[in-house]
Design a protein around this motif. Structure first.
Motif, PDB file in Angstrom:
ATOM      1  N   PRO A 124      80.489   1.409  64.781  1.00  0.00           N
ATOM      2  CA  PRO A 124      79.201   1.378  65.480  1.00  0.00           C
ATOM      3  C   PRO A 124      78.464   2.695  65.304  1.00  0.00           C
ATOM      4  O   PRO A 124      79.087   3.759  65.129  1.00  0.00           O
ATOM      5  N   TYR A 125      77.150   2.637  65.376  1.00  0.00           N
ATOM      6  CA  TYR A 125      76.363   3.853  65.190  1.00  0.00           C
ATOM      7  C   TYR A 125      76.666   4.871  66.292  1.00  0.00           C
ATOM      8  O   TYR A 125      76.616   6.073  66.049  1.00  0.00           O
ATOM      9  N   ALA A 129      71.415   4.548  70.194  1.00  0.00           N
ATOM     10  CA  ALA A 129      72.427   4.047  69.264  1.00  0.00           C
ATOM     11  C   ALA A 129      72.990   2.715  69.732  1.00  0.00           C
ATOM     12  O   ALA A 129      73.239   1.808  68.914  1.00  0.00           O
ATOM     13  N   ARG A 130      73.201   2.582  71.023  1.00  0.00           N
ATOM     14  CA  ARG A 130      73.747   1.315  71.538  1.00  0.00           C
ATOM     15  C   ARG A 130      72.744   0.187  71.394  1.00  0.00           C
ATOM     16  O   ARG A 130      73.123  -0.959  71.134  1.00  0.00           O
ATOM     17  N   ARG A 131      71.462   0.487  71.510  1.00  0.00           N
ATOM     18  CA  ARG A 131      70.441  -0.518  71.245  1.00  0.00           C
ATOM     19  C   ARG A 131      70.478  -0.917  69.761  1.00  0.00           C
ATOM     20  O   ARG A 131      70.394  -2.107  69.428  1.00  0.00           O
ATOM     21  N   ARG A 132      70.596   0.067  68.902  1.00  0.00           N
ATOM     22  CA  ARG A 132      70.686  -0.220  67.462  1.00  0.00           C
ATOM     23  C   ARG A 132      71.889  -1.093  67.176  1.00  0.00           C
ATOM     24  O   ARG A 132      71.803  -2.076  66.424  1.00  0.00           O
ATOM     25  N   ASP A 133      73.041  -0.768  67.741  1.00  0.00           N
ATOM     26  CA  ASP A 133      74.263  -1.538  67.515  1.00  0.00           C
ATOM     27  C   ASP A 133      74.133  -2.968  68.024  1.00  0.00           C
ATOM     28  O   ASP A 133      74.754  -3.893  67.484  1.00  0.00           O
ATOM     29  N   ALA A 134      73.340  -3.155  69.073  1.00  0.00           N
ATOM     30  CA  ALA A 134      73.152  -4.489  69.648  1.00  0.00           C
ATOM     31  C   ALA A 134      72.073  -5.294  68.941  1.00  0.00           C
ATOM     32  O   ALA A 134      71.812  -6.448  69.311  1.00  0.00           O
ATOM     33  N   GLY A 135      71.441  -4.692  67.936  1.00  0.00           N
ATOM     34  CA  GLY A 135      70.392  -5.388  67.207  1.00  0.00           C
ATOM     35  C   GLY A 135      69.064  -5.426  67.933  1.00  0.00           C
ATOM     36  O   GLY A 135      68.189  -6.237  67.602  1.00  0.00           O
ATOM     37  N   LEU A 136      68.881  -4.531  68.896  1.00  0.00           N
ATOM     38  CA  LEU A 136      67.637  -4.470  69.649  1.00  0.00           C
ATOM     39  C   LEU A 136      66.682  -3.455  69.017  1.00  0.00           C
ATOM     40  O   LEU A 136      67.120  -2.544  68.303  1.00  0.00           O
ATOM     41  N   PRO A 137      65.374  -3.565  69.258  1.00  0.00           N
ATOM     42  CA  PRO A 137      64.447  -2.537  68.787  1.00  0.00           C
ATOM     43  C   PRO A 137      64.832  -1.174  69.364  1.00  0.00           C
ATOM     44  O   PRO A 137      65.174  -1.074  70.543  1.00  0.00           O
TER      45      PRO A 137
END
Length: 382
Positions: A68-69, A304-312
């Motif tokens: 994960p990022y 980073a957690r938003r990125r990992d979840a596929g969110l903007p």
């Protein structure tokens, strides 16, 4: 001080332990000397590659760590805390690999991505030009299709790893259609017609070469265009979103190193019969420094957690870059103050930390540009 971290897996914890061992044994002992001598630690990047740390956020199928990022960024923070040149270098390399990993074809990825992230090669990211910094859409380096090759002419500036990289991810103009006229290419650094100018004389990050890059009828096979013609600016901006998180993590690492140095010094320095850390004026200064570090870390982890979840996460990446780099500048400046006269000398790394912090507010989009992007995200949708 060892930062206690909440990690998503045992594998991530093992990676972080390995990173701390490398940072302690291989990076920290030589950082000051190599920075003073302006020596680029190319061997360190080979070590990171051999250790599996150059491709952490990329797929296992291509030799990456598929982490994960948020894990990659915490590894990056630890490396930057030990040696900022290596932290920034890892962040730039990861960003240089991003267009191929995200937008390349399966054939392109299979052919080149393993060696790019496996430690064999080191990357650079060629976007900025002498007259096109924040205004990336105005770049003028041109790529003209000639049979099965593009002929590329122009100049890039402020290229991290210029002259030391093995490949550059290049943005060049393929038409005059404004922002839609830019395309992305993977170029080999040693190809005829590609050369680096002399390194810039910088106030910090002196171990990291930053140079202009020249393209004089350089030939790049058309099959190494990444994405379609005209996709380059979209690819570049997407890469920058993730790259800004890398710089935010580096900034937090630098700020943490400065805080640790200040606390250690204040705990040992005696005045008026007691350690200076026991004086409230200094206590409060250190408390504010700690609060800034913790807050900045939270912003990059949230993005980073938003990125990992596929969110903007574009707006959150700008917030993290802004908050973390401003915090690094303040915390390193305050660390010099805590050390007093000693902080102004090169007997301690505080002055180096302060010099290194400044550029973090400038590259990957200045902090003024980050404010523009954050404000733009607040506007109601039309």
């Amino acid at each position: 001080m060892t930062v206690e971290r909440l990690l998503p897996s045992t594998e991530a914890a093992d990676l972080l332990a390995l990173t701390r061992e490398i940072a302690r044994d291989e990076l920290a002992p030589r950082a000051a000397a190599d920075e003073a001598a302006s020596e680029f630690p190319r061997d360190v990047f080979r070590l990171l590659g051999d250790s599996g740390l150059l491709g952490l956020p990329y797929p296992e199928a291509f030799g990456g760590g598929e982490q994960p990022y948020e894990v990659y960024l915490q590894v990056l923070e630890e490396i930057a805390a030990a040696w900022m040149t290596v932290g920034v270098g890892l962040s730039v390399h990861t960003m240089a690999c991003f267009p191929l990993a995200r937008f390349g074809t399966d054939e392109q990825r299979e052919e080149r991505l393993p060696e790019l992230i496996g430690g064999t090669l080191l990357g650079g990211y060629a976007l900025s030009e002498p007259h096109a910094g924040s205004d990336a859409a105005s770049l003028s380096t041109r790529a003209v299709l000639d049979g099965e090759e593009y002929a590329i002419n122009g100049a890039k500036s402020w290229i991290t790893h210029g002259g030391a990289a093995d490949f550059y991810t290049l943005m060049a103009r393929t038409s005059d259609d404004g922002p839609r006229g830019i395309s992305c290419f993977l170029t080999e650094a040693g190809a005829p017609g590609i050369s680096a100018g002399p390194p810039e004389h910088k106030m910090g990050l002196t171990g990291s070469p930053t140079t202009p890059l020249y393209f004089e009828d350089a030939r790049v096979p058309a099959r190494w265009r990444i994405g379609a013609e005209g996709d380059g600016l979209k690819i570049a901006l997407c890469a920058l979103d993730s790259g800004r998180l890398g710089i935010a993590a580096c900034a937090v690492g630098l700020a943490q190193a400065a805080l640790d140095l200040a606390v250690d010094y204040a705990s040992q320095r005696q005045q008026f019969g007691k350690p200076i850390i026991e004086f409230q004026g200094l206590e409060f200064l250190l408390a504010d420094m700690a609060a800034a570090v913790h807050t900045a870390r939270a912003t990059y982890l949230d993005a980073a957690r938003r990125r990992d979840a596929g969110l903007p996460f574009s707006q959150q990446a700008s917030v993290a870059k802004l908050a973390a780099t401003d915090a690094a500048m303040k915390v390193t400046t305050d660390a010099v103050q805590v050390l007093g006269g000693a902080g102004y000398t090169r007997d301690y790394p505080a002055e180096r930390y302060m010099r290194e912090a400044k550029v973090l507010q400038i590259f990957e989009g200045t902090n003024q540009i980050q404010r523009v992007l954050i404000a733009r995200g607040l506007r109601p949708a039309k």
